[in-house]
Scaffold this motif. Structure first.
Motif, PDB file in Angstrom:
ATOM      1  N   ASP A 137       0.832  -1.207   0.000  1.00 18.55           N
ATOM      2  CA  ASP A 137       0.000   0.000   0.000  1.00 18.55           C
ATOM      3  C   ASP A 137       0.868   1.259   0.000  1.00 18.55           C
ATOM      4  O   ASP A 137       0.541   2.248  -0.659  1.00 18.55           O
ATOM      5  CB  ASP A 137      -0.939   0.018   1.202  1.00 18.55           C
ATOM      6  N   MET A 138       1.975   1.224   0.731  1.00 20.01           N
ATOM      7  CA  MET A 138       2.888   2.367   0.750  1.00 20.01           C
ATOM      8  C   MET A 138       3.480   2.584  -0.645  1.00 20.01           C
ATOM      9  O   MET A 138       3.547   3.718  -1.125  1.00 20.01           O
ATOM     10  CB  MET A 138       4.006   2.151   1.769  1.00 20.01           C
ATOM     11  N   VAL A 139       3.882   1.496  -1.291  1.00 27.35           N
ATOM     12  CA  VAL A 139       4.428   1.598  -2.653  1.00 27.35           C
ATOM     13  C   VAL A 139       3.378   2.208  -3.583  1.00 27.35           C
ATOM     14  O   VAL A 139       3.691   3.078  -4.398  1.00 27.35           O
ATOM     15  CB  VAL A 139       4.905   0.220  -3.157  1.00 27.35           C
ATOM     16  N   GLU A 140       2.143   1.798  -3.443  1.00 24.93           N
ATOM     17  CA  GLU A 140       1.075   2.326  -4.294  1.00 24.93           C
ATOM     18  C   GLU A 140       0.857   3.820  -4.047  1.00 24.93           C
ATOM     19  O   GLU A 140       0.648   4.588  -4.988  1.00 24.93           O
ATOM     20  CB  GLU A 140      -0.227   1.551  -4.070  1.00 24.93           C
ATOM     21  N   ILE A 141       0.916   4.244  -2.801  1.00 25.02           N
ATOM     22  CA  ILE A 141       0.816   5.679  -2.493  1.00 25.02           C
ATOM     23  C   ILE A 141       1.914   6.438  -3.220  1.00 25.02           C
ATOM     24  O   ILE A 141       1.670   7.474  -3.842  1.00 25.02           O
ATOM     25  CB  ILE A 141       0.877   5.920  -0.967  1.00 25.02           C
ATOM     26  N   TRP A 142       3.132   5.939  -3.141  1.00 25.20           N
ATOM     27  CA  TRP A 142       4.259   6.607  -3.802  1.00 25.20           C
ATOM     28  C   TRP A 142       4.041   6.647  -5.309  1.00 25.20           C
ATOM     29  O   TRP A 142       4.302   7.661  -5.944  1.00 25.20           O
ATOM     30  CB  TRP A 142       5.570   5.904  -3.455  1.00 25.20           C
ATOM     31  N   ARG A 143       3.565   5.545  -5.900  1.00 25.30           N
ATOM     32  CA  ARG A 143       3.314   5.512  -7.345  1.00 25.30           C
ATOM     33  C   ARG A 143       2.325   6.601  -7.749  1.00 25.30           C
ATOM     34  O   ARG A 143       2.531   7.323  -8.718  1.00 25.30           O
ATOM     35  CB  ARG A 143       2.739   4.154  -7.759  1.00 25.30           C
ATOM     36  N   GLU A 144       1.244   6.687  -6.999  1.00 30.90           N
ATOM     37  CA  GLU A 144       0.188   7.641  -7.332  1.00 30.90           C
ATOM     38  C   GLU A 144       0.642   9.081  -7.122  1.00 30.90           C
ATOM     39  O   GLU A 144       0.405   9.942  -7.971  1.00 30.90           O
ATOM     40  CB  GLU A 144      -1.056   7.348  -6.512  1.00 30.90           C
ATOM     41  N   VAL A 145       1.276   9.353  -5.994  1.00 28.75           N
ATOM     42  CA  VAL A 145       1.682  10.722  -5.682  1.00 28.75           C
ATOM     43  C   VAL A 145       2.801  11.196  -6.610  1.00 28.75           C
ATOM     44  O   VAL A 145       2.771  12.321  -7.110  1.00 28.75           O
ATOM     45  CB  VAL A 145       2.107  10.853  -4.208  1.00 28.75           C
ATOM     46  N   LEU A 146       3.789  10.330  -6.835  1.00 23.82           N
ATOM     47  CA  LEU A 146       4.932  10.717  -7.669  1.00 23.82           C
ATOM     48  C   LEU A 146       4.660  10.539  -9.161  1.00 23.82           C
ATOM     49  O   LEU A 146       5.460  10.975  -9.988  1.00 23.82           O
ATOM     50  CB  LEU A 146       6.171   9.914  -7.257  1.00 23.82           C
TER      51      LEU A 146
ATOM     52  N   THR B 279      12.573   5.794   1.318  1.00 20.27           N
ATOM     53  CA  THR B 279      12.076   4.678   0.514  1.00 20.27           C
ATOM     54  C   THR B 279      10.760   4.205   1.120  1.00 20.27           C
ATOM     55  O   THR B 279      10.518   4.376   2.316  1.00 20.27           O
ATOM     56  CB  THR B 279      13.071   3.487   0.492  1.00 20.27           C
ATOM     57  N   PRO B 280       9.887   3.592   0.317  1.00 20.03           N
ATOM     58  CA  PRO B 280       8.647   3.060   0.884  1.00 20.03           C
ATOM     59  C   PRO B 280       8.917   2.066   2.027  1.00 20.03           C
ATOM     60  O   PRO B 280       8.233   2.080   3.049  1.00 20.03           O
ATOM     61  CB  PRO B 280       7.973   2.367  -0.303  1.00 20.03           C
ATOM     62  N   GLU B 281       9.947   1.254   1.863  1.00 14.06           N
ATOM     63  CA  GLU B 281      10.308   0.273   2.879  1.00 14.06           C
ATOM     64  C   GLU B 281      10.700   0.957   4.194  1.00 14.06           C
ATOM     65  O   GLU B 281      10.238   0.563   5.274  1.00 14.06           O
ATOM     66  CB  GLU B 281      11.459  -0.575   2.357  1.00 14.06           C
ATOM     67  N   ALA B 282      11.532   1.983   4.103  1.00 14.15           N
ATOM     68  CA  ALA B 282      11.990   2.680   5.303  1.00 14.15           C
ATOM     69  C   ALA B 282      10.855   3.436   5.980  1.00 14.15           C
ATOM     70  O   ALA B 282      10.752   3.443   7.217  1.00 14.15           O
ATOM     71  CB  ALA B 282      13.127   3.630   4.949  1.00 14.15           C
ATOM     72  N   LEU B 283       9.988   4.056   5.197  1.00 15.39           N
ATOM     73  CA  LEU B 283       8.875   4.799   5.786  1.00 15.39           C
ATOM     74  C   LEU B 283       7.874   3.852   6.438  1.00 15.39           C
ATOM     75  O   LEU B 283       7.358   4.136   7.526  1.00 15.39           O
ATOM     76  CB  LEU B 283       8.195   5.659   4.718  1.00 15.39           C
ATOM     77  N   THR B 284       7.635   2.711   5.820  1.00 12.30           N
ATOM     78  CA  THR B 284       6.758   1.703   6.420  1.00 12.30           C
ATOM     79  C   THR B 284       7.357   1.187   7.728  1.00 12.30           C
ATOM     80  O   THR B 284       6.648   1.033   8.721  1.00 12.30           O
ATOM     81  CB  THR B 284       6.524   0.535   5.441  1.00 12.30           C
ATOM     82  N   ALA B 285       8.655   0.946   7.741  1.00 12.47           N
ATOM     83  CA  ALA B 285       9.329   0.491   8.970  1.00 12.47           C
ATOM     84  C   ALA B 285       9.211   1.541  10.070  1.00 12.47           C
ATOM     85  O   ALA B 285       8.994   1.211  11.237  1.00 12.47           O
ATOM     86  CB  ALA B 285      10.797   0.174   8.686  1.00 12.47           C
ATOM     87  N   LEU B 286       9.333   2.812   9.714  1.00 20.44           N
ATOM     88  CA  LEU B 286       9.194   3.881  10.700  1.00 20.44           C
ATOM     89  C   LEU B 286       7.816   3.840  11.357  1.00 20.44           C
ATOM     90  O   LEU B 286       7.697   4.019  12.574  1.00 20.44           O
ATOM     91  CB  LEU B 286       9.413   5.242  10.032  1.00 20.44           C
TER      92      LEU B 286
ATOM     93  N   VAL C  39       7.946   1.931  -9.158  1.00 16.21           N
ATOM     94  CA  VAL C  39       8.313   2.177  -7.762  1.00 16.21           C
ATOM     95  C   VAL C  39       8.346   0.833  -7.054  1.00 16.21           C
ATOM     96  O   VAL C  39       7.399   0.052  -7.155  1.00 16.21           O
ATOM     97  CB  VAL C  39       7.305   3.115  -7.056  1.00 16.21           C
ATOM     98  N   GLY C  40       9.436   0.580  -6.347  1.00 19.03           N
ATOM     99  CA  GLY C  40       9.559  -0.634  -5.561  1.00 19.03           C
ATOM    100  C   GLY C  40       9.825  -0.279  -4.112  1.00 19.03           C
ATOM    101  O   GLY C  40       9.947   0.906  -3.766  1.00 19.03           O
ATOM    102  N   PRO C  41       9.927  -1.268  -3.255  1.00 17.81           N
ATOM    103  CA  PRO C  41      10.140  -1.013  -1.824  1.00 17.81           C
ATOM    104  C   PRO C  41      11.383  -0.181  -1.516  1.00 17.81           C
ATOM    105  O   PRO C  41      11.393   0.578  -0.553  1.00 17.81           O
ATOM    106  CB  PRO C  41      10.266  -2.413  -1.221  1.00 17.81           C
ATOM    107  N   ARG C  42      12.420  -0.315  -2.338  1.00 15.35           N
ATOM    108  CA  ARG C  42      13.672   0.402  -2.065  1.00 15.35           C
ATOM    109  C   ARG C  42      13.924   1.568  -3.021  1.00 15.35           C
ATOM    110  O   ARG C  42      15.037   2.091  -3.096  1.00 15.35           O
ATOM    111  CB  ARG C  42      14.838  -0.576  -2.081  1.00 15.35           C
ATOM    112  N   SER C  43      12.889   1.990  -3.716  1.00 16.47           N
ATOM    113  CA  SER C  43      13.029   3.144  -4.607  1.00 16.47           C
ATOM    114  C   SER C  43      13.238   4.403  -3.772  1.00 16.47           C
ATOM    115  O   SER C  43      12.563   4.623  -2.766  1.00 16.47           O
ATOM    116  CB  SER C  43      11.775   3.306  -5.472  1.00 16.47           C
ATOM    117  N   ASP C  44      14.156   5.241  -4.215  1.00 14.04           N
ATOM    118  CA  ASP C  44      14.502   6.445  -3.476  1.00 14.04           C
ATOM    119  C   ASP C  44      13.604   7.618  -3.886  1.00 14.04           C
ATOM    120  O   ASP C  44      13.454   7.909  -5.074  1.00 14.04           O
ATOM    121  CB  ASP C  44      15.970   6.806  -3.728  1.00 14.04           C
ATOM    122  N   PHE C  45      13.035   8.261  -2.896  1.00 17.68           N
ATOM    123  CA  PHE C  45      12.138   9.394  -3.090  1.00 17.68           C
ATOM    124  C   PHE C  45      12.750  10.450  -4.005  1.00 17.68           C
ATOM    125  O   PHE C  45      12.109  10.945  -4.927  1.00 17.68           O
ATOM    126  CB  PHE C  45      11.798   9.985  -1.712  1.00 17.68           C
TER     127      PHE C  45
END
Length: 78
Positions: free
Chosen positions: A7-16, A62-69, A21-27
């Motif tokens: 879901d976090m990856v999808e948010i990034w895809r839509e917003v950006l 990254t989506p992965e890091a933000l989800t972990a936070l 976009v993958g889990p380790r894609s850099d903002f």
């Protein structure tokens, strides 16, 4: 509360507006800036009810890091 990584990856895809976009894609590599960081934070809050500071996207770019936070005691209350 947190949200699934997918879901976090999808948010990034839509917003950006970027399909690849993958889990380790850099903002920043995806063209992110302060306005898109604000939009990501707003979308995350709507999705899981957690208010993040905009700086969280810059510090966890990254989506992965933000989800972990979101899973840390600071945001889970545990």
């Amino acid at each position: 509360m947190t949200i699934p990584l997918a879901d976090m990856v999808e948010i990034w895809r839509e917003v950006l507006m970027v399909d690849d976009v993958g889990p380790r894609s850099d903002f920043f590599d995806l063209g992110g800036h302060s306005l898109t960081a604000t939009r990501i934070v707003q979308r995350v809050e709507r999705a899981c009810g957690v208010r993040l500071p905009v700086s969280a996207v810059h510090d966890h770019p990254t989506p992965e890091a933000l989800t972990a936070l979101l899973g840390t005691p600071r945001f889970t209350g545990r």
